[in-house]
Scaffold this active site. Structure first.
Site, PDB file in Angstrom:
ATOM      1  N   GLY A   1       0.838  -1.199   0.000  1.00  0.00           N
ATOM      2  CA  GLY A   1       0.000   0.000   0.000  1.00  0.00           C
ATOM      3  C   GLY A   1       0.865   1.237   0.000  1.00  0.00           C
TER       4      GLY A   1
ATOM      5  N   CYS B   1       5.196  -6.240   1.631  1.00  0.00           N
ATOM      6  CA  CYS B   1       5.578  -4.819   1.718  1.00  0.00           C
ATOM      7  C   CYS B   1       4.797  -4.137   2.851  1.00  0.00           C
ATOM      8  CB  CYS B   1       5.383  -4.150   0.361  1.00  0.00           C
ATOM      9  SG  CYS B   1       6.246  -2.579   0.237  1.00  0.00           S
ATOM     10  N   TYR B   2       3.845  -3.257   2.537  1.00  0.00           N
ATOM     11  CA  TYR B   2       3.077  -2.606   3.608  1.00  0.00           C
ATOM     12  C   TYR B   2       2.368  -3.650   4.474  1.00  0.00           C
ATOM     13  CZ  TYR B   2      -0.095   0.532   6.048  1.00  0.00           C
ATOM     14  OH  TYR B   2      -0.773   1.216   7.015  1.00  0.00           O
TER      15      TYR B   2
ATOM     16  N   HIS C   1       8.188  -7.362  -3.680  1.00  0.00           N
ATOM     17  CA  HIS C   1       6.925  -7.740  -4.317  1.00  0.00           C
ATOM     18  C   HIS C   1       7.073  -9.034  -5.139  1.00  0.00           C
ATOM     19  CE1 HIS C   1       4.577  -4.168  -3.313  1.00  0.00           C
ATOM     20  NE2 HIS C   1       5.757  -3.589  -3.270  1.00  0.00           N
TER      21      HIS C   1
ATOM     22  N   GLU D   1       4.738 -10.588  -6.520  1.00  0.00           N
ATOM     23  CA  GLU D   1       3.708 -10.650  -7.557  1.00  0.00           C
ATOM     24  C   GLU D   1       4.127  -9.993  -8.860  1.00  0.00           C
ATOM     25  OE1 GLU D   1       3.755  -8.852  -4.846  1.00  0.00           O
ATOM     26  OE2 GLU D   1       2.721  -6.943  -5.012  1.00  0.00           O
TER      27      GLU D   1
ATOM     28  N   ASP E   1      -8.732  -6.485 -26.040  1.00  0.00           N
ATOM     29  CA  ASP E   1      -9.723  -6.388 -24.955  1.00  0.00           C
ATOM     30  C   ASP E   1     -11.136  -6.227 -25.505  1.00  0.00           C
ATOM     31  OD1 ASP E   1      -7.276  -6.073 -23.792  1.00  0.00           O
ATOM     32  OD2 ASP E   1      -7.565  -3.971 -23.278  1.00  0.00           O
TER      33      ASP E   1
ATOM     34  N   LYS F   1      -4.064  -8.182 -19.011  1.00  0.00           N
ATOM     35  CA  LYS F   1      -3.956  -8.389 -20.458  1.00  0.00           C
ATOM     36  C   LYS F   1      -3.657  -9.846 -20.833  1.00  0.00           C
ATOM     37  CE  LYS F   1      -3.560  -5.300 -23.303  1.00  0.00           C
ATOM     38  NZ  LYS F   1      -4.696  -4.571 -23.878  1.00  0.00           N
TER      39      LYS F   1
END
Ligand code: XMP
Length: 507
Positions: free
Chosen positions: A51, A78-79, A165, A167, A223, A363
């Protein structure tokens, strides 16, 4: 399932998506979800996202300590780690230097969470604060030269934390860490697939649309094409795809898109020739956010004319389009207002007249859905192109003349990348027309003309990106063709910035 609790990170959905990639069902909830509701989900694991706040900021989101008592493993990122450490009486403080970008970590204690990682590996850091002293009972699993507690865990309870991170794509073994957490530590069920997503979405659309008409914007990108095909499958001709020439499209784009829909997909498209009205709106405008707003508004005007009072509007909005433009307390700060979140759309959203079946996806997940739907390769692998089009690639005022310069430079860039076989390994390639003129010499004449910046990035989801190391001769050929063939350009430069801290587009 695994519950992801959102403390406002840009990357929250990315965490969820990485977990989905493991075929594990996941849901995102706000950090302050009442504990009873969290318990009712019966999560097999909980991930606390990063965050933008500092834990000491007024109103900073705090961790509910009961979450740590659920018994399900908890991973703070992280946060999320800082909130957990703060709650358990560790010490969190601003790092001497803020850390953004690559760092190397060294595993000091292999553990279920870090199983299979090499001794040293690259991770992506993005933080101002960090944990300075671990709470009692915690131990270090990995550290870097500037971050002693890069990965930690509690010795006896299932509590884990990462300062980096896992991710983001640029953490080289991030997938492995999340897999270890979801499958080894949490032992979560893994049965979620993209096929089930497509089936469920078609059924949901059929039910939501009912007997109404649904107007959907198509651009020729992956998309909106996936959206149109899903709608077509769900409700056939009740879905009306509309293609708008907004005057800021690429060279020959209109013809290509109409042909693809009509000939390849067998879907009739309504074509609106609206360039003059969009360009009038952009006259004299230099502020990027203002360009987005005006283009968004004009789009809506066009669609309102198509929309009957009961009709729905469908948009091919993806998750990054939402997260980068939404700013609420806790969740992420506004970076760019994507045009599918302008005021008029928000109003339609409140009236429940907007459907966005792709809005939780990234995506690459949309490409997987498109593949599932049988879309041709050229559509699946087309580079992303922003809704506000070339308007946000012309820094300063958008005029017909400047559009013409950029269009031709862009066409050369793409043509050369395709010819040299580079196009498919690039996430997005773009040319930007800068608002400065530089001195050059052509023949014996001094010139004072425009600069084109080229940007080619690799990415998996557009959330983080790195610049592509194009071969020098390919770059040289592109530059020389642009300078020779595009009147009004005497210099070409190449952008070597990563995201973050830059973004992919220049505006
Ligand atoms: P940034 O520049 O934010 O871009 O790093 C991430 C991805 O989003 C696209 N982009 C947009 N797409 N409307 C869109 O539909 C917008 O206003 C917009 N701004 C950026 C960008 O091309 C990249 O793929």
């Amino acid at each position: 399932m695994i519950a992801v609790l959102d403390f406002g990170s840009q990357y929250t959905q990315l965490i969820a998506r990485k977990v989905r990639q493991l075929s594990v069902y996941t849901e995102i909830h706000p950090f302050n979800l009442p504990i009873e509701r969290l318990k009712a989900l019966r999560p097999q694991g909980v991930i606390l996202s990063g965050g933008p706040s500092s834990i000491y900021d007024e109103g900073a989101p705090q961790l509910n300590p009961e979450i740590l008592e659920l018994g399900a493993p908890v991973l703070g990122i992280c946060y999320g780690l800082q909130a957990m450490a703060h709650m358990l009486k560790g010490k969190v403080a601003p790092a001497a230097t803020r850390e953004y970008g690559y760092k190397e970590i060294e595993v000091v204690e292999p553990d279920a969470l870090l199983r299979g990682l090499p001794k040293r590996s690259r991770v992506w850091m993005s933080h101002g604060d960090r944990v300075e002293r671990l709470p009692r009972g915690f131990t270090t699993l990995a550290s870097s030269d500037t971050c002693p507690f890069a990965a930690v865990r509690h010795r006896s309870r299932p509590l884990f934390g990462l300062q980096f991170h896992p991710e983001v794509h640029h953490t080289t073994h991030g997938d492995n860490i999340l897999k270890n957490f979801a499958l080894r530590v949490c032992r979560a069920d893994n049965t979620w697939t993209m096929g089930s997503f497509v089936r469920r979405t078609v059924e949901d659309l059929r039910e939501t649309v009912g007997r109404r008409r649904v107007v959907c914007a198509v651009s020729g990108g992956v998309d909106s094409t996936v959206l149109a095909v899903l709608l077509h499958r769900a409700v056939g001709r009740q879905a009306v795809p509309v293609f708008v020439d907004n005057g800021v499209l690429r060279l020959n784009e209109t013809e290509q898109v109409i042909r693809t829909f009509q000939e390849t997909l067998g879907i009739r498209v309504r074509f609106k020739r609206c360039a003059p009205q969009f360009l009038r709106q952009l006259k004299g405008v230099t502020n990027p956010e203002e360009k987005r707003r005006r283009i968004g508004r004009e789009f809506i005007r066009v669609f309102f004319r198509e929309l009957g009072p009961d009709d729905l509007l469908a948009q091919g909005t993806l998750y990054p389009d939402v997260i980068e433009s939404v700013s609420t307390k806790g969740p992420s700060a506004t970076i760019k207002t994507h045009h599918n979140r302008v005021r008029e759309v928000l109003k339609l959203i409140r009236q429940h007249r907007v459907i966005e079946p792709l809005k939780d996806l990234f995506k690459d997940e949309v490409r997987a859905a498109g593949k599932e739907l049988g879309l041709p390769r050229e559509i699946l692998w087309r580079h992303p192109f922003p809704g506000p089009g070339l308007a946000i690639r012309i820094l300063g005022e958008v005029t017909r003349k400047r559009l013409d310069v950029l269009r031709r430079a862009d066409a050369i860039l793409i043509e050369e990348l395709k010819a040299s076989g580079q196009y498919d390994r690039i996430w997005q390639a773009l040319a930007v027309l800068l608002p400065v003129q530089t001195v050059g010499v052509m023949g014996d004449e001094r010139t004072y003309e425009n600069v084109i910046a080229l940007r080619c990035v690799e990415s998996v989801d557009g959330m983080t990106a790195d610049w592509v190391r194009l071969p020098g001769d390919a770059l040289g050929r592109i530059a020389s063709r642009i300078i020779n063939e595009v009147r009004g350009v005497n210099r070409v430069v190449y952008d070597v910035s990563s995201k973050p801290p830059s973004t992919i587009e220049w505006e």
